[in-house]
Design an enzyme around this catalytic site. Structure first.
Site, PDB file in Angstrom:
ATOM      1  N   GLY A  72      -2.868   1.194  -6.748  1.00 23.30           N
ATOM      2  CA  GLY A  72      -3.654   2.053  -7.645  1.00 23.30           C
ATOM      3  C   GLY A  72      -2.925   2.276  -9.052  1.00 23.30           C
ATOM      4  O   GLY A  72      -3.408   2.047 -10.230  1.00 23.30           O
ATOM      5  N   SER A  73      -1.798   2.806  -8.775  1.00 21.94           N
ATOM      6  CA  SER A  73      -0.972   3.139 -10.065  1.00 21.94           C
ATOM      7  C   SER A  73      -0.666   2.058 -11.007  1.00 21.94           C
ATOM      8  O   SER A  73      -0.711   2.057 -11.967  1.00 21.94           O
ATOM      9  CB  SER A  73       0.267   3.810  -9.801  1.00 21.94           C
ATOM     10  N   ASN A 152      -9.953  12.718  -7.156  1.00 21.55           N
ATOM     11  CA  ASN A 152      -8.998  12.756  -5.789  1.00 21.55           C
ATOM     12  C   ASN A 152      -8.877  14.075  -5.361  1.00 21.55           C
ATOM     13  O   ASN A 152      -8.608  14.292  -4.285  1.00 21.55           O
ATOM     14  CB  ASN A 152      -7.590  12.158  -6.039  1.00 21.55           C
ATOM     15  N   SER A 200      -7.108   0.509  -4.479  1.00 26.09           N
ATOM     16  CA  SER A 200      -5.733   0.504  -3.774  1.00 26.09           C
ATOM     17  C   SER A 200      -6.123   0.418  -2.420  1.00 26.09           C
ATOM     18  O   SER A 200      -6.913   1.108  -1.795  1.00 26.09           O
ATOM     19  CB  SER A 200      -5.144   1.813  -4.130  1.00 26.09           C
ATOM     20  N   HIS A 202      -4.465   1.172   0.591  1.00 25.73           N
ATOM     21  CA  HIS A 202      -4.190   2.345   1.351  1.00 25.73           C
ATOM     22  C   HIS A 202      -4.892   3.438   1.285  1.00 25.73           C
ATOM     23  O   HIS A 202      -4.936   4.329   2.135  1.00 25.73           O
ATOM     24  CB  HIS A 202      -2.682   2.959   1.360  1.00 25.73           C
ATOM     25  N   THR A 238       5.580 -13.824  -6.374  1.00 22.69           N
ATOM     26  CA  THR A 238       5.189 -14.534  -5.295  1.00 22.69           C
ATOM     27  C   THR A 238       4.171 -13.653  -4.685  1.00 22.69           C
ATOM     28  O   THR A 238       4.691 -12.472  -4.383  1.00 22.69           O
ATOM     29  CB  THR A 238       6.354 -14.875  -4.306  1.00 22.69           C
ATOM     30  N   CYS A 326       2.620  19.387  -6.302  1.00 25.42           N
ATOM     31  CA  CYS A 326       3.765  19.592  -5.135  1.00 25.42           C
ATOM     32  C   CYS A 326       4.705  18.471  -5.340  1.00 25.42           C
ATOM     33  O   CYS A 326       5.890  18.585  -4.890  1.00 25.42           O
ATOM     34  CB  CYS A 326       3.637  20.054  -3.934  1.00 25.42           C
TER      35      CYS A 326
HETATM   36  C1  PLP Z   1      -3.948   7.440  -4.894  1.00 25.48           C
HETATM   37  C2  PLP Z   1      -4.510   7.139  -6.310  1.00 25.48           C
HETATM   38  C3  PLP Z   1      -3.928   6.694  -7.286  1.00 25.48           C
HETATM   39  C4  PLP Z   1      -2.606   5.804  -7.083  1.00 25.48           C
HETATM   40  O1  PLP Z   1      -2.860   4.552  -5.924  1.00 25.48           O
HETATM   41  P1  PLP Z   1      -1.534   4.151  -5.455  1.00 25.48           P
HETATM   42  O2  PLP Z   1      -2.031   3.071  -4.745  1.00 25.48           O
HETATM   43  O3  PLP Z   1      -0.833   5.075  -4.503  1.00 25.48           O
HETATM   44  O4  PLP Z   1      -0.592   3.851  -6.264  1.00 25.48           O
HETATM   45  C5  PLP Z   1      -4.512   6.371  -8.634  1.00 25.48           C
HETATM   46  N1  PLP Z   1      -5.722   6.964  -8.712  1.00 25.48           N
HETATM   47  C6  PLP Z   1      -6.312   7.716  -7.711  1.00 25.48           C
HETATM   48  C7  PLP Z   1      -7.435   8.465  -8.166  1.00 25.48           C
HETATM   49  C8  PLP Z   1      -5.822   7.857  -6.313  1.00 25.48           C
HETATM   50  O5  PLP Z   1      -6.380   8.901  -5.809  1.00 25.48           O
END
Ligand code: PLP
Length: 395
Positions: A72-73, A152, A200, A202, A238, A326
């Site tokens: 996501g980042s 989030n 993302s 996970h 890759t 945190c």
């Molecule tokens: C977790 C999260 C991200 C970051 O995703 P990663 O895969 O951990 O880099 C970005 N935006 C939101 C809203 C998220 O909850």
């Protein structure tokens, strides 16, 4: 204490067993490089194409509009930096909101250092962007609007279709960080006029370190990683074949189970909210009651430090999270809770619990029973609470 109750699914989720199983052969027997000329490697090209098709179908997009990233980042960084750069000749103004994830906010700060101007929209008391303010913020040099699909921390779902319609009517690109929404809510990029979307693995029971950016056909976006020709020359390297297979399997599973999962989580969420509101005084539910992710519960408890609450819950085997930043080791209250108007002191006493379909009502009973006790114990140590009681419980 051998009990473990995991209520931090907005931070990360468990990789589903069927996802792990789908990935395993790609670490061992089927490890070939998809760019290989020999069939052993090239076969993985077809495997990747199939995952792209699965993901595209889930969004009503085209497979070639899906670009794999490391999560996501990265997707957020890519969308903002590369689109801002590509459209800079047209203008250097970007609009976002005050409650975005740091992957968006810190990228916007970077863009400001590069000479872009960023408008950070306020939100209402439930964390929703006001459409009239959005529209009023659009200028002739605005090139990009980035508003998250769902938050989030407080779970608030934005009016994405309306935002997309406004962006579209003004000819401005619309990106949405859908990391919390994708796999949990139905999403249609066409109906919502979404030009770019981040997700993302996970956060939807897939593996960590893999995600994607949807980029609508025709949107000019520069390469993010220069090198080989992977991902239509826009993101070299890759391919993470096991990760991509895991993401595809997670998306397939998420689409298949979404309705039932959401209904179950929503029922449990409402049960948890109901018990807390009934049994713990001086608490406040943060976020919209209705326009809310099915698994999100976020409360502020007055006269309490969120950190102490978390540590004591951890002692009972309960994993939750607070509204404080945190991760950075700082005790600053969350920018999201401040943006919805909470005073610092109340924002400090916040607790986020994000459920999964595996949580049971019995576990939530255990959580509330312990939470009640802990809140009483912490308030007994609070001078602010003591004063409050002395005044007869009035401000
Ligand atoms: C977790 C999260 C991200 C970051 O995703 P990663 O895969 O951990 O880099 C970005 N935006 C939101 C809203 C998220 O909850």
């Amino acid at each position: 204490m051998d009990r473990l109750i995991y209520l931090d699914n907005a931070a990360t989720t468990k990789t589903a067993p069927e996802v792990v199983e789908a990935m395993l052969p790609f670490f061992t027997e089927r490890f070939g490089n998809p760019s290989g000329i020999y069939g052993f490697g090239a076969a993985n090209k077809d495997v990747i194409s199939r995952q792209r098709e699965t993901i595209a179908r889930a969004l009503n997009a085209k497979p070639f509009e899906i670009y794999f990233t490391a999560g996501g980042s990265e997707s957020d960084n890519w969308a903002l930096k590369a689109a801002a750069e590509a459209y800079a000749p047209k203008g250097r103004h970007v609009i976002t909101s005050k409650i975005e994830h740091h992957a968006i906010l810190h990228t916007c700060e970077y863009l400001e250092k590069q000479g872009f101007e960023v408008t950070y929209l306020d939100v209402d008391e439930n964390g929703i962007v006001r459409l009239d303010e959005l529209e009023a913020a659009i200028r002739s040099d605005t090139v990009l609007i980035s508003i998250m699909y769902a938050n989030n921390e407080i779970g608030t779902i934005q009016p994405i279709r309306e935002i997309g319609e406004i962006a579209n009517a003004h000819g401005v690109l619309f990106h949405t960080d859908a990391v919390q929404a994708f796999g949990h809510l139905p999403i249609n990029v066409d109906e919502c006029h979404i030009d770019m979307l981040s997700a993302s693995g996970h956060k939807l029971n897939g593996p960590k370190g893999i995600g994607f950016l949807y980029i609508r056909k025709g949107v000019k976006v520069r390469s993010f990683v220069h090198g080989g020709a992977q991902e239509r020359k826009r993101r070299a390297g890759t391919e993470n074949v096991p990760g991509i297979v895991g993401l595809g399997a997670a998306v397939e599973r998420a689409v298949r189970t979404m309705g039932e999962r959401a209904a179950r989580e929503e029922k449990l969420r409402n049960y948890l909210i109901g018990r807390i509101e009934k049994e713990i005084p001086y608490c406040r539910l943060n976020g919209d009651r209705v326009k809310r992710l099915p698994n999100n519960v976020n409360f502020s408890f007055r006269f309490i430090e969120g950190e102490s609450l978390l540590i004591m819950l951890d002692g009972k085997g309960i994993c939750a999270s607070s509204g404080s930043a945190c991760t950075s080791g700082s005790l600053d209250p969350s920018h999201v809770l401040l943006a919805i108007g909470l005073p610092h002191e109340t924002a400090h006493g916040s607790l986020r619990m994000t459920l999964s379909e595996e949580v049971t009502e019995e576990e939530l009973d255990y959580v509330v029973d312990n939470l009640k006790e802990i809140v009483v114990r912490l308030r007994r140590m609070s001078p602010l609470y003591e004063d409050f009681v002395k005044r007869g419980g009035v401000e």
